[in-house]
Design an enzyme around this catalytic site. Structure first.
Site, PDB file in Angstrom:
ATOM      1  N   GLU A 131      58.675  14.941 -79.416  1.00 58.35           N
ATOM      2  CA  GLU A 131      59.954  15.374 -79.998  1.00 58.35           C
ATOM      3  C   GLU A 131      60.223  14.452 -81.177  1.00 58.35           C
ATOM      4  O   GLU A 131      60.717  13.342 -80.996  1.00 58.35           O
ATOM      5  CB  GLU A 131      61.082  15.264 -78.965  1.00 58.35           C
ATOM      6  CG  GLU A 131      60.923  16.156 -77.756  1.00 58.35           C
ATOM      7  CD  GLU A 131      61.225  17.619 -78.038  1.00 58.35           C
ATOM      8  OE1 GLU A 131      61.590  17.950 -79.193  1.00 58.35           O
ATOM      9  OE2 GLU A 131      61.080  18.425 -77.110  1.00 58.35           O
ATOM     10  N   CYS A 136      68.433  14.165 -84.719  1.00 58.83           N
ATOM     11  CA  CYS A 136      67.184  14.738 -85.249  1.00 58.83           C
ATOM     12  C   CYS A 136      67.380  16.154 -85.770  1.00 58.83           C
ATOM     13  O   CYS A 136      66.665  16.590 -86.656  1.00 58.83           O
ATOM     14  CB  CYS A 136      66.101  14.711 -84.184  1.00 58.83           C
ATOM     15  SG  CYS A 136      66.609  15.519 -82.677  1.00 58.83           S
TER      16      CYS A 136
HETATM   17  P1  NAD Z   1      61.153   5.208 -84.022  1.00 54.52           P
HETATM   18  O1  NAD Z   1      60.051   6.170 -83.837  1.00 54.52           O
HETATM   19  O2  NAD Z   1      60.914   4.014 -84.852  1.00 54.52           O
HETATM   20  O3  NAD Z   1      61.682   4.687 -82.612  1.00 54.52           O
HETATM   21  C1  NAD Z   1      62.017   5.590 -81.601  1.00 54.52           C
HETATM   22  C2  NAD Z   1      61.903   4.895 -80.272  1.00 54.52           C
HETATM   23  O4  NAD Z   1      60.569   4.604 -80.019  1.00 54.52           O
HETATM   24  C3  NAD Z   1      62.654   3.562 -80.202  1.00 54.52           C
HETATM   25  O5  NAD Z   1      63.224   3.376 -78.950  1.00 54.52           O
HETATM   26  C4  NAD Z   1      61.595   2.533 -80.428  1.00 54.52           C
HETATM   27  O6  NAD Z   1      61.878   1.347 -79.744  1.00 54.52           O
HETATM   28  C5  NAD Z   1      60.401   3.223 -79.827  1.00 54.52           C
HETATM   29  N1  NAD Z   1      59.160   2.838 -80.473  1.00 54.52           N
HETATM   30  C6  NAD Z   1      58.953   2.477 -81.752  1.00 54.52           C
HETATM   31  N2  NAD Z   1      57.673   2.155 -81.943  1.00 54.52           N
HETATM   32  C7  NAD Z   1      57.066   2.327 -80.740  1.00 54.52           C
HETATM   33  C8  NAD Z   1      55.752   2.151 -80.279  1.00 54.52           C
HETATM   34  N3  NAD Z   1      54.764   1.734 -81.086  1.00 54.52           N
HETATM   35  N4  NAD Z   1      55.503   2.409 -78.983  1.00 54.52           N
HETATM   36  C9  NAD Z   1      56.483   2.823 -78.151  1.00 54.52           C
HETATM   37  N5  NAD Z   1      57.720   3.008 -78.528  1.00 54.52           N
HETATM   38  C10 NAD Z   1      58.018   2.765 -79.818  1.00 54.52           C
HETATM   39  O7  NAD Z   1      62.374   6.068 -84.556  1.00 54.52           O
HETATM   40  P2  NAD Z   1      63.815   5.618 -84.942  1.00 54.52           P
HETATM   41  O8  NAD Z   1      63.879   5.564 -86.428  1.00 54.52           O
HETATM   42  O9  NAD Z   1      64.304   4.467 -84.176  1.00 54.52           O
HETATM   43  O10 NAD Z   1      64.584   6.914 -84.393  1.00 54.52           O
HETATM   44  C11 NAD Z   1      64.886   7.960 -85.172  1.00 54.52           C
HETATM   45  C12 NAD Z   1      63.763   9.001 -85.220  1.00 54.52           C
HETATM   46  O11 NAD Z   1      63.677   9.656 -83.978  1.00 54.52           O
HETATM   47  C13 NAD Z   1      64.089  10.059 -86.228  1.00 54.52           C
HETATM   48  O12 NAD Z   1      62.931  10.421 -86.934  1.00 54.52           O
HETATM   49  C14 NAD Z   1      64.574  11.208 -85.369  1.00 54.52           C
HETATM   50  O13 NAD Z   1      64.495  12.468 -85.956  1.00 54.52           O
HETATM   51  C15 NAD Z   1      63.709  11.070 -84.179  1.00 54.52           C
HETATM   52  N6  NAD Z   1      64.316  11.767 -83.043  1.00 54.52           N
HETATM   53  C16 NAD Z   1      63.782  12.955 -82.639  1.00 54.52           C
HETATM   54  C17 NAD Z   1      64.369  13.683 -81.614  1.00 54.52           C
HETATM   55  C18 NAD Z   1      63.807  14.995 -81.145  1.00 54.52           C
HETATM   56  O14 NAD Z   1      64.134  15.408 -80.041  1.00 54.52           O
HETATM   57  N7  NAD Z   1      62.987  15.679 -81.922  1.00 54.52           N
HETATM   58  C19 NAD Z   1      65.506  13.165 -80.988  1.00 54.52           C
HETATM   59  C20 NAD Z   1      66.019  11.958 -81.408  1.00 54.52           C
HETATM   60  C21 NAD Z   1      65.412  11.252 -82.445  1.00 54.52           C
END
Ligand code: NAD
Length: 478
Positions: free
Chosen positions: A250, A284
């Site tokens: 997602e 998102c």
């Molecule tokens: P991110 O990918 O940097 O982080 C998201 C989560 O993943 C955080 O909790 C982070 O700690 C964790 N994470 C980061 N790197 C990781 C790794 N190497 N291994 C495991 N976990 C890791 O994203 P962000 O900028 O913090 O969040 C926003 C993003 O999330 C946006 O792109 C948004 O669109 C997306 N998002 C998508 C949905 C959906 O359902 N499609 C919902 C919410 C957010």
């Protein structure tokens, strides 16, 4: 009412972990430290993995009815603790309390709905082309699951994964965001208090890349579900591939909004402002590119501007607040970068465009007009309270522009033409499309993206299916 002590749930016990390392949890409304979240060591993670294997074996052997009874009891406990949990969600994430309450309620609804739906995991008997033979396809829980989730919906991002996995008969080890740990812990506490057996749910924290690398190097997990950005999703899929772990992704979006001249313009402007600034745009499926038909462009912009100016930013615990802070200080410069880049390329700054106060990571509700498609904000997901607008002239043109990005999560259109609706439903490249509303998710409907926004679904029966595998067997009967 205070922010709770933060612990991890490993093998049925609430623990601080064996690293002795913590990181601070910061309240984005005032920059104060409200807690310390512990980090798991590799040995802690191994314990979680072992217990998730044992927990899976216990949990899948239980009947769906006994599993549902535990999930239902946990939903009731979350209802009892609703006010405290919602306030803590606001403290750690920033969103207005009213939004936190809606989110907590959706999380409870998810748990109930999945608990019930878990009773209806049916297989099928397939008529055979061979006499005396029977084919059977049955659905079985896929195995111990892993989940990593973003901070923007601390309750529902966690619950979509936890409820789906548990209802399907899987155990799950989740690493919620270190920025919003208390809400995930509150969900875990309710499930444990409701009688969830040890190991069926583990909650761990740490340095995200270290935790995911360690957990995905094990052959115990059989499923990974991730909510977060596209680059991290791609990286995690690569790690999962080494152990043939199936994935649900997602990921990010950049949702087009198409306002046609035959729409109710005032209603569209009001809804767009409500949707755009929900959770300060950190959603998102947030509407992020506003395409307005030239004939109604000025009328829409005037109405939209009025609603943007009415947004009232502030501490989410204050009842008059309609938009909270950004989740963290790091997001402020990113917003400033989007605005200055767009203005340098010819966009008009109509409302907002800067930070509000410090301490606290507040950014103004911002409206940009005439934003050229070369501006970064038209191609990079803003994930903040900025609305870029631009006009269009024809249906074909706006479809092409809406589909021009690698993302394909949500799309929105305002129109009263059935023909336009029919064409959009067929041609728009997004996993979700809302017409005359911004509503693209319910507990019982599938939520997921196309293209770089990911694959797989949460919500609805598809969200249960994500944690199931199909086993086929044939039998000759005499
Ligand atoms: P991110 O990918 O940097 O982080 C998201 C989560 O993943 C955080 O909790 C982070 O700690 C964790 N994470 C980061 N790197 C990781 C790794 N190497 N291994 C495991 N976990 C890791 O994203 P962000 O900028 O913090 O969040 C926003 C993003 O999330 C946006 O792109 C948004 O669109 C997306 N998002 C998508 C949905 C959906 O359902 N499609 C919902 C919410 C957010």
């Amino acid at each position: 009412m205070s922010y709770p002590e933060l612990k991890m749930l490993i093998a049925g016990e609430w623990v601080f972990g064996s690293t002795g390392k913590n990181e601070p949890v910061i309240c984005p409304a005032d920059g104060s430290e409200i807690g310390q979240v512990p980090h798991a060591s590799p040995a802690d993670l191994d314990r979680a993995l072992d217990s998730s294997r044992d927990g899976f074996n216990n949990w899948r052997a239980m009947t769906p009815l006994s599993r549902q009874a535990i999930l239902e009891k946990a939903a009731g406990l979350l209802e009892d603790r609703f006010e405290v949990n919602s306030a803590n969600l606001t403290r750690e994430m920033g969103k207005p309390l009213a939004e936190a309450k809606v989110e907590m309620q959706v999380a409870i609804d998810l748990l109930r709905w999945y608990g019930e739906e878990g009773k209806r995991i049916y297989g099928r008997i397939i008529p055979s082309r061979f006499p005396g033979m029977q084919h059977e396809a049955r659905k079985v829980p896929v195995g111990p699951a892993l989940a990593f989730v973003a901070w923007n919906f601390p309750a529902t991002n966690v619950m979509r994964k936890v409820a789906g996995a548990l209802a399907a008969g899987c155990s799950i080890t989740i690493k919620p965001s270190e920025e919003t740990p208390a809400t995930a812990i509150a969900i875990g506490v309710a499930l444990v208090d409701a009688g969830l057996p040890a190991g069926v749910l583990n909650i761990v924290f740490g340095v995200p890349s270290d935790v995911s690398e360690h957990l995905l190097s094990s052959t115990i997990p059989r499923k990974l579900s991730f909510t977060g950005s596209v680059p991290v999703g791609i990286h995690l899929q690569q790690l999962a591939a080494k152990n043939m772990i199936r994935c649900t992704m997602e990921l990010g979006g950049h949702s087009p909004v198409m306002v046609f001249k035959d729409a109710d313009i005032e209603a569209a402007a009001q809804l767009c402002a409500m949707g755009k600034f929900r959770n300060a745009g950190q959603v998102c499926i947030s509407p992020t590119r506003f395409f307005v038909e030239a004939a109604v462009h000025d009328e829409f912009l005037a109405a939209f501007k009025k609603h943007v100016e009415a947004v009232n930013p502030g501490n989410g615990l204050d009842a008059s607040t309609s938009m909270g802070p950004l989740v963290a200080e790091r997001r402020i410069d990113i917003m400033d970068g989007f605005v200055s880049d767009a203005v340098a390329k010819g966009a008009e700054l109509l409302v907002g465009g800067g930070r509000i106060q410090s301490p606290g990571s507040f950014y103004q509700a911002t409206l940009l007009g005439n934003v050229p498609e070369t501006a970064r904000i038209m191609t990079e997901e803003p994930f903040g309270p900025i609305a870029p607008t631009i006009s269009f002239h024809s249906l074909d043109e706006v479809i092409e522009r809406a589909n021009s990005l690698p993302f394909g999560l949500a799309a929105y259109a305002f129109t009263n033409s059935p023909k336009t609706v029919r064409i959009l439903k067929s041609e728009i490249e997004s996993g979700m499309l809302a017409i005359n509303s911004l509503h693209v998710h319910s507990v019982e409907t599938p939520f997921g993206g196309l293209k770089f926004s990911g694959y797989g679904y949460e919500g609805g029966i598809e969200g249960l299916d994500a944690f199931l595998a199909t086993k086929y067997s044939s039998e000759i009967y005499n």
